[in-house]
Design a protein around this motif. Structure first.
Motif, mmCIF file in Angstrom:
data_model
loop_
_atom_site.group_PDB
_atom_site.id
_atom_site.type_symbol
_atom_site.label_atom_id
_atom_site.label_comp_id
_atom_site.label_asym_id
_atom_site.label_seq_id
_atom_site.Cartn_x
_atom_site.Cartn_y
_atom_site.Cartn_z
ATOM 1 N N GLY A 234 0.735 -1.050 -0.005
ATOM 2 C CA GLY A 234 0.248 -0.019 0.231
ATOM 3 C C GLY A 234 0.788 1.202 0.110
ATOM 4 N N LYS A 235 1.747 1.396 1.067
ATOM 5 C CA LYS A 235 2.469 2.553 1.157
ATOM 6 C C LYS A 235 3.474 2.740 0.090
ATOM 7 N N SER A 236 4.336 1.640 -0.391
ATOM 8 C CA SER A 236 5.113 1.748 -1.535
ATOM 9 C C SER A 236 4.514 1.336 -2.935
ATOM 10 N N ALA A 237 3.321 1.478 -3.097
ATOM 11 C CA ALA A 237 2.479 1.314 -4.219
ATOM 12 C C ALA A 237 3.036 0.356 -5.158
ATOM 13 N N ILE A 291 8.127 -11.354 -6.686
ATOM 14 C CA ILE A 291 7.337 -11.165 -7.953
ATOM 15 C C ILE A 291 6.306 -10.083 -7.962
ATOM 16 N N ILE A 292 5.798 -9.748 -6.943
ATOM 17 C CA ILE A 292 5.285 -8.318 -6.930
ATOM 18 C C ILE A 292 5.898 -7.406 -7.389
ATOM 19 N N GLY A 293 7.136 -7.185 -6.909
ATOM 20 C CA GLY A 293 8.233 -6.063 -7.254
ATOM 21 C C GLY A 293 8.395 -5.999 -8.628
ATOM 22 N N ALA A 294 8.834 -7.220 -9.283
ATOM 23 C CA ALA A 294 9.378 -7.211 -10.549
ATOM 24 C C ALA A 294 8.129 -6.749 -11.359
ATOM 25 N N MET A 300 4.570 -1.083 -14.720
ATOM 26 C CA MET A 300 4.320 0.501 -14.412
ATOM 27 C C MET A 300 5.278 1.327 -15.368
ATOM 28 N N GLY A 301 6.413 0.710 -15.588
ATOM 29 C CA GLY A 301 7.285 1.631 -16.656
ATOM 30 C C GLY A 301 6.615 1.694 -18.169
ATOM 31 N N PHE A 302 5.907 0.650 -18.540
ATOM 32 C CA PHE A 302 5.416 0.802 -19.758
ATOM 33 C C PHE A 302 4.202 2.076 -19.867
ATOM 34 N N ALA A 315 5.674 10.031 -12.073
ATOM 35 C CA ALA A 315 4.873 9.272 -11.121
ATOM 36 C C ALA A 315 5.253 7.636 -11.405
ATOM 37 N N TYR A 316 4.931 7.477 -12.853
ATOM 38 C CA TYR A 316 4.849 5.953 -13.237
ATOM 39 C C TYR A 316 6.313 5.639 -12.991
ATOM 40 N N SER A 317 7.398 6.469 -13.275
ATOM 41 C CA SER A 317 8.950 6.208 -13.282
ATOM 42 C C SER A 317 8.994 5.879 -11.570
ATOM 43 N N THR A 318 8.558 6.644 -10.645
ATOM 44 C CA THR A 318 8.411 6.430 -9.413
ATOM 45 C C THR A 318 8.022 4.781 -9.119
ATOM 46 N N LEU A 319 6.834 4.441 -9.469
ATOM 47 C CA LEU A 319 6.177 3.208 -9.181
ATOM 48 C C LEU A 319 7.220 2.274 -9.883
ATOM 49 N N SER A 320 7.698 2.279 -10.883
ATOM 50 C CA SER A 320 8.630 1.430 -11.655
ATOM 51 C C SER A 320 10.082 1.305 -10.612
ATOM 52 N N GLN A 321 10.423 2.556 -10.129
ATOM 53 C CA GLN A 321 11.591 2.465 -9.399
ATOM 54 C C GLN A 321 11.333 1.775 -8.012
ATOM 55 N N LEU A 322 10.235 2.008 -7.560
ATOM 56 C CA LEU A 322 9.970 1.370 -6.193
ATOM 57 C C LEU A 322 9.715 -0.201 -6.433
ATOM 58 N N GLY A 323 9.443 -0.557 -7.486
ATOM 59 C CA GLY A 323 9.529 -2.133 -7.984
ATOM 60 C C GLY A 323 10.612 -2.764 -8.096
#
Lengths: 648, 504
Positions: A234-237, A291-294, A300-302, A315-323
C-alpha cells in the motif's frame, strides 16, 4: 538529542498551523525551515557520529504508551546505521522541498497551511524511521498517510484532488489492514511490540504455524511477512495497490517530490529492510515480494511511455523504481534496496522539482504535447533534469547507475523462486526506463516549441529558491553513488541493522569481486543493462526527435495494446465499478432489505402496531403519548415491587 | 487522599437535585436556569477530579463504598461503590454533560430550563447506574434514566420523534423486563440483591443460559448489536444534538457495562458456551453495519451506524477471552480484549459525541442533516472543517487519536483467539475509513455546494470551546492512554478470574 530531531519539525508545524495568521507567510516558512534545518543538522551529526566516529547504535524508550495484560507498548527510538541513513535522506530532501516551496507556492492562499503540513509530514516520517517498535512504526505509517491525504487534497475545491486523496487513503488502508494483522500475529507469538525482543524470538516464531483453514497449517513467519508486506504494498505502491500514486499527482508538486517520490513511498521498502531478520526466515514470502516487485518494475514502466502529463510520467517512473527496490528486498539484497532508495530519493526529488519548475514556467500546463524546446528558456531546469534522468536510467558514474546495476546483478545471482522472471523484468525495465525518461526530456526541452504565443512570451527561468534546491539535489544525484557504493553494499555498513542469512547473501558474493567504483563501472560494459539503457535513449531520440510522426503510426498498429496501457490495465475501472460500486450496492441492499424491510418492517413495526392496537384507548391523547409510556413503566415497576414486598 | 464524605451519592444526587431546582426556576428566568445548570454540571465534573485522583489504581475492590438498608422487606440496599470499570465511565458522564449544556446554551429555544434540567437529572441517574452495587438499585437507575431521554427526544426532537421514541421504548423496555426477571430469580435464590452475592451464586447450566439470555436481551439492545439496532439510527436522527451526544457517549456504554458487570461474572459458563453468538453478531455488525453506513444520506444516520460498528469491537473484546482460552489454553490476552473494549467505549464516547456536535453545528445553521445539502463547508468554515476532519480521522481509527487504541487492542486480542476474527474485525480499517472519508469529501471538501453553504459562519466561541476540549481529549487518550488503562487493569484482571471460573 534524538527527541529534538522529531520535535523540531513538530513544533514548527504546530506554530505554522495554529498561529499561521499571526506569524504570517514569512513567519510560517521561517519557522518550519528552521525546524527542519535543526532536524537535518542533528541527523547529520548523528550520522557522522555513528558512521565515522564509531558511536554505538542507540535503542531506548521515550515513554510507555500503555501496559495491558503483560504487554508493554512503548514509544522509543532505535538509531542505528539504517535509521541514520534514512534520517539524513528524509531531512535533507525535506529541507530542499521547504525552500523550493517558497517559490512554488508563492501566490497560494494556503501558504502557511502548506508549510504546516510538510513539517508535520517530516515529523511523522522521522517517527516512522526512528521507531524501535511496531506501535510507533504503525503510528508513523498512518500519520504520513494522513498528511499525504491532506496534501493531495490541498486544493480542496478541485473535485479530482479530493477524489484522489480519498482514494489514496483508502488504498493505503487496504495495505494497513494486512499490516495490522501482521503486527497482531507478531504480538501473538512474542507478546511484544519491541523490535529487539521480536527479532530475538524469530527462530521460535518460525517454528509456529497458523491453521488458517481446517487442517491446513501455514508457516507463521510466511503469514506474518506476507501480511506485513501487504502494508508495504500500500505505502510503497506495489501492484495491485499502486493505483493511488498516479492520482496523487493532484497535489502540489513539492509534495510529489517529498512524499510521493523521496520519502513516504519508500517507507514500505524501509520497513521490509528493517524486518529483514523476519523476512529471511520465509522464502515463500520473499518470492512473493520478488514477483510483486518485478511486476511493478516492468509493467508500471510501460505506462510511463504512453502518458503525456509530465508529472504522471515521473510518477509512473517512481512506481517502476519502487518495484526495483522491492525486487532487491525479495532477493535478500536489502542493502541494495536501501541504496537504490537513497539515490532515487535524490534524483527523483530532483526530477519532480524540475518538473514543477517547468510547470510554473508553463503557467500550470502539465501536458508535454504543449511543451518543447524549453531548454533555452530554462537552462538550469534543463541541466538538472538531464542530470536526474541520466541518474535514473543508470548512466555510468551517476548515482542511479551504481544502485540499479548492483540491484540487477543481485537479482541475477539469486536462486529464489521467481528470480528468473524478476531478472527478465528488471532488465527489460532498463530499456523502458530509458525510453520514457528521454521521451520526457525530448518532448519537454527539445524539438519544436508547441506552446501558445502568450505562454512563450512569459517563459523564464524560475527564481533562486527553486533553482538552488535543484542544484543542491543534482550534486548528490551525480556523486553519491561513487562514495557510497563500496561501504553501503559491500563494506558492511548495515551489519547489525540488516540481517541476511549467509545462504541468501547475494551482495556478499558480488562483494568478493568488488574493487572500487571505477572497476565497477568498467564491469558494467560487459553486462546487458548498459546497452539496453543506450538502446532506450536512442529509441526515444528516433521516435520523438528524428521521426516524431512514428509514435502515432506505431500506436495505430498496436491499437488494442495501446488501449490496455491507456486504461492502465483496467485497475481503476475494476476498483471503481466492481469494488466501490459493489460495496455501495451491498450496503444499500443490507440497508433496505435487512434493516428497513426485515427488521423494522416485519419485526419492530409489526410489534409496534400490535401495541398501538391494544392501547387504542390511550392513543387518542396525542400529546400525552410519551408520558404515558414513561408513566406506565414506573407504575409497572412500582406494582412489581409492591408485589414482591408483600410476597416476601 | 482519603475521601470521608459520600462522594458517589453527591455525584448522583447533586445533579438530580440541581435538575429539579433548574426546573423550578422555570422558563421565565432562563438565564438563571442556564447558569445554574452549567454550574452544577461543572461542580459534578469538579467532584469527579478527586474521585479519579483518590481512586486506588492498584486495587480491584469496590471503592468509595456507601451501604445502607434501602427496602428492608426486599433486602435491597442503597449500596454504591465503584471499581476501575465504572470510574472512567462516570468521569465520561460528568464530562459529557458539561459539554452538552454548553452546546445547548442558546440553541434551545423551546423550554430551555426543562431541557437543561432533563440532562442534569439524566446525569445523576447515569452515575447511579455506574455506581450501583446492588441489583435492584441498579435496575431502578437503569429504568429511570430512560425517562429523561424519552422526554428529550419526545419534546425537543425532530419531525418523526414520536415514532423514534416508541421504537426506542419498545426495544429497551422489552430487554429490561427480562433483565428484571433474571434479577428477581437470583434474589429469590440468594436472598439479597448484592451483585457480589450474584457472582458467588452457583447456577446450573440451564439456569445460567436463561439468565444469560435475559441479560443479553437487555444489553444487546442497548449496545446495540445487530439485529436489534434499528432503534438507534431513528433515535439519533430525531433527538436534539445534546440528546444524540448523551445517547452515543453514555447510554450505549450501558450495554457494554452490563456485559462486564452482569453477564460475564454472573453467568460465566453460559457466556462461554454462547460466546459464538456474541462474537458472531459483533463481527457481522462490523461488516454489515459498515456497509450500511456507507450508503447513508443523513449525516446523523451515518454516524449512528458507525457507532454500531464501533460498538461491535466492544462486544467482541468482552467475549473474545473465552475463545482465546479455547484456542491457546491460556487466559493471556483476555484482559487485553476487555481493556480494549473499555478504551473503545471511552473513545467512542468522545469521538461520536464530537461528531454529533459537529452535525449539530451545521444543523443549527442550515436546518438540514442531508449530506447532499452540504459540500465545500471548509471554504466558509475553515476552523470547523479542521475539527470535523480531526474527529472523522479519530472515527476512522487513526493512530494518535483515541479511536485507534481500543480497536488495536481488540484486534491484537482477537488474533490470539482466531486469525479470522482479527481478519474480519480489521476490515473496519477499510470500511470505517471509507464511510468516514466519503462523508468528509462530500460535506467538508469541494467547491461551495450552494448559497446556504456560502452563507455559513464559522464556529463561535462557545462551539469552539466545546469542540476544542473534545479535540484535546481525543488526542490525549490517543497519545497517552496509559493513565486510562492503568485504572482499568486490576479490575479487569479480577473480572477475568471471575469469568473464567466455572459455577456449575
Amino acid at each position: 538529542m534524538y527527541i529534538a530531531v522529531v520535535l523540531a519539525p513538530l513544533i514548527a508545524s504546530i506554530l505554522a498551523g495554529l498561529l499561521g495568521r499571526v506569524i504570517g507567510r514569512v513567519g510560517a516558512h521561517s519557522v518550519t525551515i528552521l525546524g527542519v534545518a535543526v532536524s537535518f543538522v542533528l541527523s547529520a551529526l548523528i550520522f557522522k557520529g555513528q558512521a565515522f566516529d564509531g558511536q554505538p547504535p542507540f535503542n531506548g524508550a521515550v515513554y510507555t504508551w500503555l501496559v495491558s495484560d503483560g504487554i508493554t507498548m512503548q514509544i522509543g527510538f532505535l538509531i542505528d546505521h539504517l535509521t541514520t541513513l534514512m534520517m539524513v535522506v528524509v531531512t535533507f530532501v525535506s529541507l530542499m522541498v521547504h525552500i523550493y516551496t517558497i517559490g512554488y507556492m508563492h501566490d497560494d492562499p494556503g501558504y502557511q497551511r502548506f508549510f504546516a503540513y510538510i513539517s508535520l509530514f517530516t515529523f511523522a516520517m522521522l517517527m516512522l524511521v526512528m521507531s524501535n517498535n511496531f506501535l510507533q512504526l504503525f503510528f508513523g505509517w498512518e500519520a504520513v498517510g494522513l498528511v499525504s491525504y491532506l496534501l493531495i487534497g490541498f486544493w480542496y475545491t478541485r473535485p479530482t484532488a479530493i477524489f484522489a486523496n480519498m482514494k489514496a487513503f483508502l488504498v493505503n488502508r487496504v495495505g494497513d489492514f494486512g499490516f495490522v494483522l501482521g503486527i497482531a500475529g507478531i504480538v501473538y507469538l512474542t507478546g511484544s511490540l519491541d523490535y529487539q525482543t521480536v527479532f530475538g524470538m524469530k527462530q521460535a516464531m518460525a517454528q509456529h504455524s497458523f491453521a488458517l483453514f481446517e487442517g491446513q497449517p501455514f508457516n507463521a513467519m510466511t503469514v506474518i511477512c506476507i501480511c506485513l508486506f501487504i502494508g508495504a504494498m500500500g505505502k510503497s505502491a506495489q501492484v495491485p495497490l499502486h493505483v493511488w500514486l498516479p492520482d496523487s499527482m493532484e497535489g502540489p508538486t513539492p509534495i510529489s517530490a517529498l512524499i510521493h517520490a523521496a520519502t513516504m513511498v519508500t517507507a514500505g521498502i524501509f520497513m521490509v529492510a528493517r524486518m529483514s531478520p523476519l523476512f529471511e526466515l520465509s522464502d515463500t514470502a520473499r518470492s512473493f515480494v520478488l514477483i510483486i516487485g518485478a511486476t511493478t518494475a516492468l509493467f508500471m514502466g510501460f505506462l510511463g511511455i504512453v502518458n503525456n502529463d509530465i508529472k504522471r510520467v515521473v510518477a509512473y517512473s517512481t512506481l517502476s523504481q519502487l518495484g526495483y527496490m522491492t525486487v532487491a528486498l525479495g532477493v535478500s539484497a536489502y542493502g541494495a534496496g536501501i541504496f537504490h532508495l537513497m539515490t532515487h530519493a535524490f534524483f527523483k526529488a530532483l526530477l519532480f522539482l524540475a518538473a514543477g519548475s517547468v510547470i510554473m514556467a508553463m503557467h500550470h500546463e502539465q501536458d508535454m504535447r504543449q511543451m518543447g524546446g524549453l531548454r533555452k528558456y530554462l537552462p538550469i531546469t534543463y541541466a538538472t533534469s538531464l542530470i536526474g534522468s541520466l541518474a535514473l536510467i543508470g548512466f555510468p558514474g551517476f548515482s542511479g547507475f551504481f544502485s540499479k546495476d548492483a540491484l540487477i546483478e543481485a537479482v541475477g545471482e539469486s536462486h529464489l523462486n521467481g528470480a528468473g522472471y524478476a531478472y527478465f523484468c528488471v532488465l527489460a525495465g532498463v530499456f523502458v526506463t530509458a525510453l520514457y525518461s528521454f521521451r520526457m526530456i525530448f518532448m519537454t526541452f527539445h524539438g519544436p516549441e508547441r506552446m501558445d504565443q502568450h505562454t512563450r512570451e512569459h517563459l523564464h527561468e524560475s527564481p533562486w529558491v527553486v533553482t538552488v534546491p535543484l542544484i543542491l539535489l543534482a550534486i548528490p544525484s551525480v556523486l553519491i553513488g561513487w562514495v557510497t557504493v563500496g561501504p553501503l553494499l559491500f563494506g558492511g555498513y548495515f551489519d547489525g541493522a540488516i540481517v541476511v542469512a549467509p545462504e541468501h547473501d547475494v551482495l556478499k558474493e558480488m562483494g568478493a569481486n568488488f574493487e572500487g567504483p571505477v572497476q565497477f563501472i568498467l564491469e558494467a560494459f560487459r553486462a546487458p543493462a548498459l546497452y539496453l539503457a543506450a538502446a532506450g535513449v536512442l529509441s526515444a531520440y528516433v521516435l520523438y526527435l528524428v521521426k516524431p510522426e512514428m509514435p502515432a503510426k506505431i500506436r495505430a498498429r498496436v491499437e488494442p495494446l495501446y488501449r490496455v496501457l491507456d486504461n492502465k490495465y483496467g485497475f481503476d475501472w475494476f476498483n471503481e465499478h466492481v469494488i466501490a460500486a459493489g460495496s455501495r450496492s451491498l450496503g444499500k441492499l443490507f440497508w433496505t432489505i435487512g434493516d428497513e424491510t426485515l427488521i423494522d418492517g416485519a419485526l419492530v413495526n409489526g410489534s409496534a402496531r400490535a401495541v398501538e392496537w391494544t392501547s387504542a384507548l390511550v392513543r387518542h391523547v396525542q400529546s400525552g403519548y410519551l408520558y404515558h409510556y414513561a408513566f406506565a413503566m414506573i407504575m409497572g415497576l412500582a406494582a412489581l415491587l409492591a408485589y414482591l414486598l408483600f410476597h416476601t | 487522599m482519603q475521601i470521608s464524605w459520600p462522594i458517589l451519592s453527591v455525584l448522583t444526587w447533586l445533579p438530580i437535585l440541581s435538575g429539579v431546582l433548574v426546573m423550578l426556576v422555570g422558563e421565565r428566568q432562563v438565564g438563571v436556569a442556564r447558569w445554574l445548570a452549567l454550574l452544577s454540571s461543572l461542580a459534578a465534573l469538579a467532584i469527579s477530579v478527586p474521585l479519579w485522583l483518590s481512586f486506588d489504581t492498584a486495587s480491584a475492590a469496590l471503592q468509595f463504598v456507601e451501604r445502607v438498608a434501602w427496602i428492608p422487606g426486599l433486602h435491597a440496599e442503597y449500596y454504591l461503590g465503584i471499581d476501575g470499570i465504572a470510574l472512567p465511565l462516570i468521569v465520561l458522564t460528568t464530562f459529557s454533560t458539561v459539554l452538552v449544556i454548553i452546546a445547548g446554551w442558546t440553541v434551545i429555544e423551546k423550554r430551555p430550563s426543562q431541557y437543561f434540567a432533563s440532562f442534569l437529572i439524566m446525569e445523576g441517574l447515569m452515575v447511579g447506574v455506574f455506581s450501583a452495587a446492588d441489583g435492584l438499585l441498579f435496575y431502578v437507575f437503569w429504568e429511570a434514566m430512560l425517562i429523561p431521554m424519552f422526554i428529550i427526544i419526545g419534546v425537543w426532537g425532530g419531525v418523526r420523534r414520536v415514532y423514534a421514541t416508541i421504537k426506542f421504548f419498545l426495544y429497551t423496555f422489552l430487554g429490561s423486563v427480562l433483565m428484571l426477571v433474571a434479577l428477581v430469580y437470583m434474589y429469590l435464590k440468594t436472598g439479597s440483591y448484592e451483585l457480589a452475592a450474584f457472582y458467588r451464586l452457583p447456577l446450573t447450566m440451564p439456569e445460567q443460559t436463561l439468565i444469560f439470555l435475559s441479560f443479553f436481551a437487555a444489553f444487546a439492545v442497548k449496545v446495540p448489536m445487530v439485529p436489534v439496532h434499528t432503534w438507534l439510527p431513528d433515535a439519533h436522527v430525531e433527538a436534539p444534538t445534546g440528546g444524540s451526544v448523551i445517547l452515543a457517549a453514555i447510554m450505549l456504554k450501558m450495554g457494554g457495562y452490563g456485559f462486564l458487570r452482569f453477564s460475564l461474572p454472573i453467568t460465566p459458563d453460559a457466556s462461554r458456551s454462547l460466546d459464538w453468538l456474541v462474537i458472531g453478531l459483533s463481527l457481522i455488525g462490523v461488516v454489515y453495519i459498515g456497509l450500511v453506513a456507507l450508503v447513508q444520506q443523513d449525516m446523523k444516520k451515518l454516524i449512528a451506524y458507525s457507532s454500531i460498528a464501533h460498538m461491535g469491537f466492544v462486544t467482541l473484546g468482552c467475549f473474545v477471552g473465552y475463545e482465546i482460552v479455547a484456542s491457546t489454553g491460556s487466559v493471556q490476552g483476555a484482559t487485553l480484549g476487555l481493556s480494549g473494549a473499555m478504551v473503545q467505549m471511552i473513545s467512542h464516547g468522545l469521538v461520536s459525541g464530537a461528531l454529533f456536535l459537529c452535525v449539530g453545528v451545521l444543523y443549527d445553521r442550515l436546518h438540514t442533516r442531508q449530506i447532499s445539502a452540504y459540500g465545500g463547508v471548509i471554504n466558509a468554515m475553515p476552523i470547523f472543517g479542521a475539527f470535523m476532519v480531526l474527529f472523522c480521522m479519530a472515527n476512522a481509527g487513526l493512530p494518535g487519536t483515541s479511536g485507534f487504541v481500543g480497536e488495536f487492542m481488540v484486534i491484537l486480542a482477537a488474533f490470539r483467539a482466531n486469525f479470522w476474527f482479527a481478519f474480519v474485525a480489521a476490515t473496519t480499517l477499510i470500511l470505517g475509513a471509507a464511510y468516514t472519508l466519503w462523508l468528509v469529501k462530500r460535506v467538508v471538501f469541494g467547491e461551495v455546494g450552494n448559497d446556504g453553504v456560502a452563507s455559513l459562519k464559522d464556529v463561535n466561541g462557545r462551539e469552539f470551546l466545546v469542540l476544542g476540549v473534545l479535540a484535546v481529549a481525543v488526542l490525549a487518550v490517543g497519545v497517552y492512554p496509559k493513565p486510562l488503562t492503568d485504572v482499568l487493569e486490576p479490575s479487569l484482571k479480577h473480572l477475568v478470574s471471575l469469568m473464567m471460573l466455572s459455577k456449575t
